[in-house]
Design a protein around this motif. Structure first.
Motif, PDB file in Angstrom:
ATOM      1  N   ASP A  68      21.352  25.873  22.566  1.00 27.45           N
ATOM      2  CA  ASP A  68      21.375  24.405  22.477  1.00 27.45           C
ATOM      3  C   ASP A  68      22.787  23.866  22.650  1.00 27.45           C
ATOM      4  N   ARG A  69      23.753  24.545  22.064  1.00 25.90           N
ATOM      5  CA  ARG A  69      25.159  24.129  22.176  1.00 25.90           C
ATOM      6  C   ARG A  69      25.602  24.174  23.637  1.00 25.90           C
ATOM      7  N   ALA A  70      25.239  25.249  24.335  1.00 32.18           N
ATOM      8  CA  ALA A  70      25.589  25.374  25.755  1.00 32.18           C
ATOM      9  C   ALA A  70      24.889  24.285  26.567  1.00 32.18           C
ATOM     10  N   LEU A  71      23.622  24.045  26.275  1.00 33.98           N
ATOM     11  CA  LEU A  71      22.891  22.992  26.990  1.00 33.98           C
ATOM     12  C   LEU A  71      23.520  21.622  26.762  1.00 33.98           C
ATOM     13  N   ASN A  72      23.921  21.337  25.535  1.00 33.50           N
ATOM     14  CA  ASN A  72      24.581  20.056  25.236  1.00 33.50           C
ATOM     15  C   ASN A  72      25.843  19.908  26.065  1.00 33.50           C
ATOM     16  N   ALA A  73      26.630  20.969  26.154  1.00 35.08           N
ATOM     17  CA  ALA A  73      27.875  20.911  26.923  1.00 35.08           C
ATOM     18  C   ALA A  73      27.582  20.665  28.401  1.00 35.08           C
ATOM     19  N   LEU A  74      26.569  21.326  28.935  1.00 35.65           N
ATOM     20  CA  LEU A  74      26.231  21.156  30.346  1.00 35.65           C
ATOM     21  C   LEU A  74      25.605  19.792  30.617  1.00 35.65           C
ATOM     22  N   GLU A  75      24.855  19.253  29.672  1.00 39.78           N
ATOM     23  CA  GLU A  75      24.231  17.942  29.851  1.00 39.78           C
ATOM     24  C   GLU A  75      25.253  16.814  29.856  1.00 39.78           C
ATOM     25  N   GLN A  76      26.395  17.022  29.228  1.00 41.04           N
ATOM     26  CA  GLN A  76      27.412  15.970  29.146  1.00 41.04           C
ATOM     27  C   GLN A  76      28.201  15.817  30.437  1.00 41.04           C
TER      28      GLN A  76
END
Length: 146
Positions: free
Chosen positions: A97-105
């Protein structure tokens, strides 16, 4: 695993802000392939925008991470593993989830061009509105009437 333990793990995964302070995993197996997840995310994030040539790679990585997240969540939801295995899966899921949040930003590199096109379309709509409101709509000629 006991029912209250399963619920506790699921609550932790779904908690608002669960990723705050969590590190992106160094390496993770996604869809059967070992990935240097932290390095990938920082390589992409370092650019601050997604170049057009990298957009498909990033989109594919996000799809794979979402799929992997669901696959890791399923054994917890079904309660078919031990509590300790569940805790490890929860840690993995929160890292994903942390990686996805970073990529979504990240934003597309052509965001500036998109903004210009949107602004031009907005101005055109505004001018058309003003013409109609002031009775100067060139599309409807007042000549040729009865």
């Amino acid at each position: 695993m006991k029912e209250f333990e399963r619920k506790q793990l699921l609550e932790r995964v779904n908690r608002e802000g669960a990723t705050v302070g969590v590190q992106i995993p160094e390496r993770i197996e996604v869809q059967g392939e070992d990935i240097d997840l932290k390095q990938f995310v920082f390589e992409i994030k370092r650019r601050d925008t997604i170049p057009a040539g990298e957009r498909e790679r990033v989109d594919q990585a996000k799809r794979n991470l979402r799929r992997e997240r669901l696959e890791r969540l399923e054994p917890i939801e079904e309660g078919e593993i031990s509590y300790e295995e569940g805790r490890q899966l929860v840690d993995d899921i929160i890292g994903i989830d942390r990686a996805l949040n970073a990529l979504e930003q990240l934003r597309p590199a052509d965001l500036e061009q998109e903004a210009k096109l949107q602004n031009a379309a907005d101005q055109k709509r505004w001018m058309n509105f003003l013409k109609k409101a002031l009775g100067r709509d060139s599309g409807k000629s007042k000549r040729g009437g009865r």
